[in-house]
Design a protein around this motif. Structure first.
Motif, PDB file in Angstrom:
ATOM      1  N   ALA A 177     -29.358  65.204  50.286  1.00  0.00           N
ATOM      2  CA  ALA A 177     -28.873  65.992  51.422  1.00  0.00           C
ATOM      3  C   ALA A 177     -28.151  67.253  50.980  1.00  0.00           C
ATOM      4  CB  ALA A 177     -27.943  65.144  52.286  1.00  0.00           C
ATOM      5  N   ALA A 178     -27.731  67.307  49.727  1.00  0.00           N
ATOM      6  CA  ALA A 178     -26.983  68.459  49.212  1.00  0.00           C
ATOM      7  C   ALA A 178     -27.622  68.957  47.927  1.00  0.00           C
ATOM      8  CB  ALA A 178     -25.527  68.072  48.957  1.00  0.00           C
ATOM      9  N   ASP A 179     -27.462  70.247  47.683  1.00  0.00           N
ATOM     10  CA  ASP A 179     -27.993  70.843  46.458  1.00  0.00           C
ATOM     11  C   ASP A 179     -27.048  70.682  45.277  1.00  0.00           C
ATOM     12  OD1 ASP A 179     -30.426  71.757  47.513  1.00  0.00           O
ATOM     13  OD2 ASP A 179     -29.464  73.556  48.312  1.00  0.00           O
ATOM     14  N   SER A 180     -25.778  70.378  45.565  1.00  0.00           N
ATOM     15  CA  SER A 180     -24.804  70.199  44.485  1.00  0.00           C
ATOM     16  C   SER A 180     -23.784  69.139  44.891  1.00  0.00           C
ATOM     17  CB  SER A 180     -24.093  71.521  44.172  1.00  0.00           C
ATOM     18  OG  SER A 180     -23.169  71.828  45.187  1.00  0.00           O
ATOM     19  N   ARG A 181     -22.976  68.763  43.923  1.00  0.00           N
ATOM     20  CA  ARG A 181     -21.925  67.769  44.171  1.00  0.00           C
ATOM     21  C   ARG A 181     -20.577  68.428  44.401  1.00  0.00           C
ATOM     22  NH1 ARG A 181     -23.452  63.596  39.351  1.00  0.00           N
ATOM     23  NH2 ARG A 181     -25.104  65.030  38.810  1.00  0.00           N
ATOM     24  N   SER A 182     -20.577  69.708  44.725  1.00  0.00           N
ATOM     25  CA  SER A 182     -19.310  70.415  44.829  1.00  0.00           C
ATOM     26  C   SER A 182     -18.654  70.215  46.197  1.00  0.00           C
ATOM     27  CB  SER A 182     -19.508  71.907  44.567  1.00  0.00           C
ATOM     28  OG  SER A 182     -20.366  72.454  45.534  1.00  0.00           O
ATOM     29  N   VAL A 183     -17.344  70.323  46.185  1.00  0.00           N
ATOM     30  CA  VAL A 183     -16.523  70.258  47.389  1.00  0.00           C
ATOM     31  C   VAL A 183     -16.080  71.681  47.683  1.00  0.00           C
ATOM     32  CG1 VAL A 183     -14.386  69.362  48.384  1.00  0.00           C
ATOM     33  CG2 VAL A 183     -15.763  67.915  46.863  1.00  0.00           C
ATOM     34  N   THR A 184     -16.154  72.085  48.938  1.00  0.00           N
ATOM     35  CA  THR A 184     -15.816  73.438  49.358  1.00  0.00           C
ATOM     36  C   THR A 184     -14.651  73.394  50.332  1.00  0.00           C
ATOM     37  OG1 THR A 184     -18.138  74.063  49.187  1.00  0.00           O
ATOM     38  CG2 THR A 184     -16.748  75.488  50.508  1.00  0.00           C
ATOM     39  N   ILE A 185     -13.793  74.395  50.246  1.00  0.00           N
ATOM     40  CA  ILE A 185     -12.723  74.513  51.237  1.00  0.00           C
ATOM     41  C   ILE A 185     -13.143  75.589  52.224  1.00  0.00           C
ATOM     42  CG2 ILE A 185     -10.315  75.109  51.654  1.00  0.00           C
ATOM     43  CD1 ILE A 185      -9.699  74.067  48.840  1.00  0.00           C
ATOM     44  N   MET A 186     -13.244  75.200  53.479  1.00  0.00           N
ATOM     45  CA  MET A 186     -13.632  76.133  54.538  1.00  0.00           C
ATOM     46  C   MET A 186     -12.649  75.957  55.679  1.00  0.00           C
ATOM     47  SD  MET A 186     -17.312  76.598  56.363  1.00  0.00           S
ATOM     48  CE  MET A 186     -17.916  77.807  55.204  1.00  0.00           C
ATOM     49  N   ARG A 187     -12.045  77.071  56.094  1.00  0.00           N
ATOM     50  CA  ARG A 187     -11.037  77.056  57.163  1.00  0.00           C
ATOM     51  C   ARG A 187      -9.907  76.086  56.856  1.00  0.00           C
ATOM     52  NH1 ARG A 187     -15.521  76.972  61.794  1.00  0.00           N
ATOM     53  NH2 ARG A 187     -16.139  79.134  61.626  1.00  0.00           N
ATOM     54  N   GLY A 188      -9.570  75.977  55.582  1.00  0.00           N
ATOM     55  CA  GLY A 188      -8.476  75.111  55.163  1.00  0.00           C
ATOM     56  C   GLY A 188      -8.815  73.634  55.136  1.00  0.00           C
ATOM     57  N   ARG A 189     -10.089  73.299  55.289  1.00  0.00           N
ATOM     58  CA  ARG A 189     -10.529  71.895  55.301  1.00  0.00           C
ATOM     59  C   ARG A 189     -11.444  71.653  54.108  1.00  0.00           C
ATOM     60  NH1 ARG A 189      -7.470  69.737  59.351  1.00  0.00           N
ATOM     61  NH2 ARG A 189      -8.978  68.112  59.761  1.00  0.00           N
ATOM     62  N   TYR A 190     -11.326  70.496  53.495  1.00  0.00           N
ATOM     63  CA  TYR A 190     -12.230  70.116  52.402  1.00  0.00           C
ATOM     64  C   TYR A 190     -13.553  69.667  53.018  1.00  0.00           C
ATOM     65  CZ  TYR A 190      -8.399  70.425  49.131  1.00  0.00           C
ATOM     66  OH  TYR A 190      -7.380  70.900  48.357  1.00  0.00           O
TER      67      TYR A 190
ATOM     68  N   ALA B 262     -16.268  62.180  57.818  1.00  0.00           N
ATOM     69  CA  ALA B 262     -15.365  61.414  58.673  1.00  0.00           C
ATOM     70  C   ALA B 262     -14.189  60.781  57.919  1.00  0.00           C
ATOM     71  CB  ALA B 262     -16.152  60.355  59.447  1.00  0.00           C
ATOM     72  N   PRO B 263     -14.407  60.176  56.745  1.00  0.00           N
ATOM     73  CA  PRO B 263     -13.259  59.567  56.058  1.00  0.00           C
ATOM     74  C   PRO B 263     -12.200  60.588  55.617  1.00  0.00           C
ATOM     75  CG  PRO B 263     -15.318  58.707  55.165  1.00  0.00           C
ATOM     76  CD  PRO B 263     -15.667  59.858  56.065  1.00  0.00           C
ATOM     77  N   ALA B 264     -12.581  61.860  55.533  1.00  0.00           N
ATOM     78  CA  ALA B 264     -11.645  62.895  55.081  1.00  0.00           C
ATOM     79  C   ALA B 264     -10.839  63.509  56.219  1.00  0.00           C
ATOM     80  CB  ALA B 264     -12.406  63.993  54.347  1.00  0.00           C
ATOM     81  N   VAL B 265     -11.269  63.310  57.462  1.00  0.00           N
ATOM     82  CA  VAL B 265     -10.607  63.958  58.595  1.00  0.00           C
ATOM     83  C   VAL B 265      -9.110  63.616  58.654  1.00  0.00           C
ATOM     84  CG1 VAL B 265     -10.530  64.144  61.118  1.00  0.00           C
ATOM     85  CG2 VAL B 265     -12.719  64.258  59.925  1.00  0.00           C
ATOM     86  N   PRO B 266      -8.715  62.334  58.599  1.00  0.00           N
ATOM     87  CA  PRO B 266      -7.281  62.047  58.676  1.00  0.00           C
ATOM     88  C   PRO B 266      -6.493  62.631  57.494  1.00  0.00           C
ATOM     89  CG  PRO B 266      -8.556  59.991  58.671  1.00  0.00           C
ATOM     90  CD  PRO B 266      -9.529  61.127  58.578  1.00  0.00           C
ATOM     91  N   LEU B 267      -7.114  62.666  56.328  1.00  0.00           N
ATOM     92  CA  LEU B 267      -6.434  63.230  55.157  1.00  0.00           C
ATOM     93  C   LEU B 267      -6.267  64.740  55.306  1.00  0.00           C
ATOM     94  CD1 LEU B 267      -8.261  61.201  52.383  1.00  0.00           C
ATOM     95  CD2 LEU B 267      -5.976  60.816  53.294  1.00  0.00           C
TER      96      LEU B 267
ATOM     97  N   GLU C 266      -2.747  66.856  55.604  1.00  0.00           N
ATOM     98  CA  GLU C 266      -2.463  68.015  54.756  1.00  0.00           C
ATOM     99  C   GLU C 266      -2.100  69.233  55.601  1.00  0.00           C
ATOM    100  OE1 GLU C 266      -4.144  70.604  51.024  1.00  0.00           O
ATOM    101  OE2 GLU C 266      -5.474  69.135  51.930  1.00  0.00           O
ATOM    102  N   ALA C 267      -2.785  69.419  56.713  1.00  0.00           N
ATOM    103  CA  ALA C 267      -2.484  70.549  57.595  1.00  0.00           C
ATOM    104  C   ALA C 267      -1.071  70.433  58.163  1.00  0.00           C
ATOM    105  CB  ALA C 267      -3.509  70.617  58.721  1.00  0.00           C
ATOM    106  N   VAL C 268      -0.673  69.228  58.536  1.00  0.00           N
ATOM    107  CA  VAL C 268       0.682  69.009  59.061  1.00  0.00           C
ATOM    108  C   VAL C 268       1.720  69.306  57.976  1.00  0.00           C
ATOM    109  CG1 VAL C 268       2.288  67.216  59.880  1.00  0.00           C
ATOM    110  CG2 VAL C 268      -0.015  67.380  60.840  1.00  0.00           C
ATOM    111  N   LEU C 269       1.478  68.840  56.766  1.00  0.00           N
ATOM    112  CA  LEU C 269       2.416  69.089  55.663  1.00  0.00           C
ATOM    113  C   LEU C 269       2.491  70.572  55.328  1.00  0.00           C
ATOM    114  CD1 LEU C 269       1.569  66.074  53.340  1.00  0.00           C
ATOM    115  CD2 LEU C 269       3.632  66.398  54.706  1.00  0.00           C
ATOM    116  N   ASP C 270       1.362  71.261  55.341  1.00  0.00           N
ATOM    117  CA  ASP C 270       1.348  72.705  55.086  1.00  0.00           C
ATOM    118  C   ASP C 270       2.171  73.454  56.126  1.00  0.00           C
ATOM    119  OD1 ASP C 270      -0.223  72.492  52.819  1.00  0.00           O
ATOM    120  OD2 ASP C 270      -2.087  73.070  53.826  1.00  0.00           O
ATOM    121  N   GLU C 271       2.029  73.067  57.384  1.00  0.00           N
ATOM    122  CA  GLU C 271       2.780  73.711  58.458  1.00  0.00           C
ATOM    123  C   GLU C 271       4.278  73.460  58.288  1.00  0.00           C
ATOM    124  OE1 GLU C 271       3.737  75.981  61.662  1.00  0.00           O
ATOM    125  OE2 GLU C 271       1.800  75.843  60.663  1.00  0.00           O
ATOM    126  N   ALA C 272       4.653  72.229  57.956  1.00  0.00           N
ATOM    127  CA  ALA C 272       6.070  71.912  57.754  1.00  0.00           C
ATOM    128  C   ALA C 272       6.636  72.717  56.586  1.00  0.00           C
ATOM    129  CB  ALA C 272       6.233  70.418  57.507  1.00  0.00           C
TER     130      ALA C 272
END
Length: 82
Positions: free
Chosen positions: A15-28, A61-66, A70-76
């Motif tokens: 499903a993916a061309d690589s195993r990389s993780v990207t940050i987009m709009r502050g989300r992994y 989906a498993p990353a959404v709560p994490l 992180e967004a809450v901690l960044d804001e604080a």
């Protein structure tokens, strides 16, 4: 580890061309080929896509709560610095 595992699983399914993780709009996110979102866990959230439309970026989906925590901690942290 979670995001690396999600990216690796998408890559192994083709499903993916690589195993990389990207940050987009502050989300992994994991980049997957257009039309292959079904290879991600149910409840994954589309965050964006490449300019060509060939790659769509999803927050598994498993990353959404994490990512939310992180967004809450960044804001604080920003509030404390102000």
């Amino acid at each position: 580890a979670l995001m690396n595992d999600q990216a690796k699983a998408a890559y192994q399914k083709g499903a993916a061309d690589s195993r990389s993780v990207t940050i987009m709009r502050g989300r992994y996110c994991v980049g997957v080929k257009a039309g292959r979102s079904g290879d991600l866990p149910k409840g994954s959230v589309k965050v964006g896509q490449s300019q060509s439309g060939a790659t769509h970026y999803f927050e598994p989906a498993p990353a959404v709560p994490l990512n939310n925590a992180e967004a809450v901690l960044d804001e604080a942290e920003r509030e404390q610095e102000a």
